[in-house]
Design an enzyme around this catalytic site. Structure first.
Site, PDB file in Angstrom:
ATOM      1  N   ALA A 273       0.846  -1.198   0.000  1.00 43.48           N
ATOM      2  CA  ALA A 273       0.000   0.000   0.000  1.00 43.48           C
ATOM      3  C   ALA A 273       0.874   1.238   0.000  1.00 43.48           C
ATOM      4  CB  ALA A 273      -0.915  -0.002   1.222  1.00 43.48           C
ATOM      5  N   ASP A 274       0.334   2.302  -0.567  1.00 41.15           N
ATOM      6  CA  ASP A 274       1.008   3.591  -0.510  1.00 41.15           C
ATOM      7  C   ASP A 274      -0.040   4.685  -0.442  1.00 41.15           C
ATOM      8  OD1 ASP A 274       3.786   4.874  -0.723  1.00 41.15           O
ATOM      9  OD2 ASP A 274       2.526   6.084  -2.053  1.00 41.15           O
ATOM     10  N   THR A 275       0.117   5.585   0.532  1.00 42.11           N
ATOM     11  CA  THR A 275      -0.839   6.671   0.744  1.00 42.11           C
ATOM     12  C   THR A 275      -0.185   8.002   0.399  1.00 42.11           C
ATOM     13  OG1 THR A 275      -1.909   5.426   2.526  1.00 42.11           O
ATOM     14  CG2 THR A 275      -2.330   7.803   2.449  1.00 42.11           C
TER      15      THR A 275
END
Length: 192
Positions: free
Chosen positions: A66-68
């Site tokens: 995941a990457d925010t």
């Protein structure tokens, strides 16, 4: 076994709170945006690269990457480089609505002939966040706490910055760092 390709304590807490069993292993990837890359594509690419980096080490497992990011005026705001960068980001967000986008990727092996190959599912979640207007004193006092330093957009909605966020439209857990409902749905769709 589900492996979270992240060292983020916030992502780990979100998965634990949702009752999703996992272990964590950080992924080291270059997070530089590509020329002309739009925000959603950037977040999804980094999620894919993180998941694949860990899956290559653990091909027998299901890996979640995941990457925010925070996006304002089509500018991608990742984690601040230093205190002045955090101040700059918070000034940009002050008194405005911005987007928080988390790219998510689930990777696992599927049999194709003699060799297993990676099966990838990639998606993203977007949440709109309204931030009140902040004074320079408020920004500098907040940055001095250290809380913004490892957060996309230089703030933690679940922390002290919560007092400046009167409204969100979308998934709260996405703003914290992992859209749990999306992750749960993706894990349920796993390749048999």
């Amino acid at each position: 076994m589900l492996v979270l390709a992240s060292a983020s304590p916030r992502r780990q807490e979100l998965l634990r709170n949702a009752g999703i069993a996992f272990c964590a292993q950080a992924a080291d990837v270059d997070e530089t945006p590509l020329a002309g890359e739009v925000a959603r594509e950037y977040a999804e690419r980094l999620a894919r690269e993180k998941a694949l980096a860990v899956w290559r080490l653990r091909p027998q497992d299901v890996v979640l990457g995941a990457d925010t990011i925070v996006v304002v005026d089509e500018m991608i705001l990742g984690k601040p480089a230093d205190a002045e960068d955090a101040v700059r980001m918070l000034r940009l967000l002050s008194g405005r609505v911005h987007r928080v986008i988390t790219g998510v990727c689930v990777v696992e092996a599927v049999a194709r002939g003699q060799l297993p190959v990676a099966s990838l599912r990639i998606a993203s979640e977007t949440t709109l966040v309204t931030m009140n207007e902040l004074s320079d004193d408020e920004i500098r006092e907040y940055v001095a706490t250290g809380e913004p330093m490892d957060k996309a957009g230089a703030y933690a909605i679940q922390g002290r910055a919560s007092r400046w966020i009167p409204r969100i439209e979308g998934d709260y857990s996405n703003v914290v760092g992992l859209p749990v409902a999306l992750v749960h749905a993706m894990l349920r769709e796993r390749t048999p």
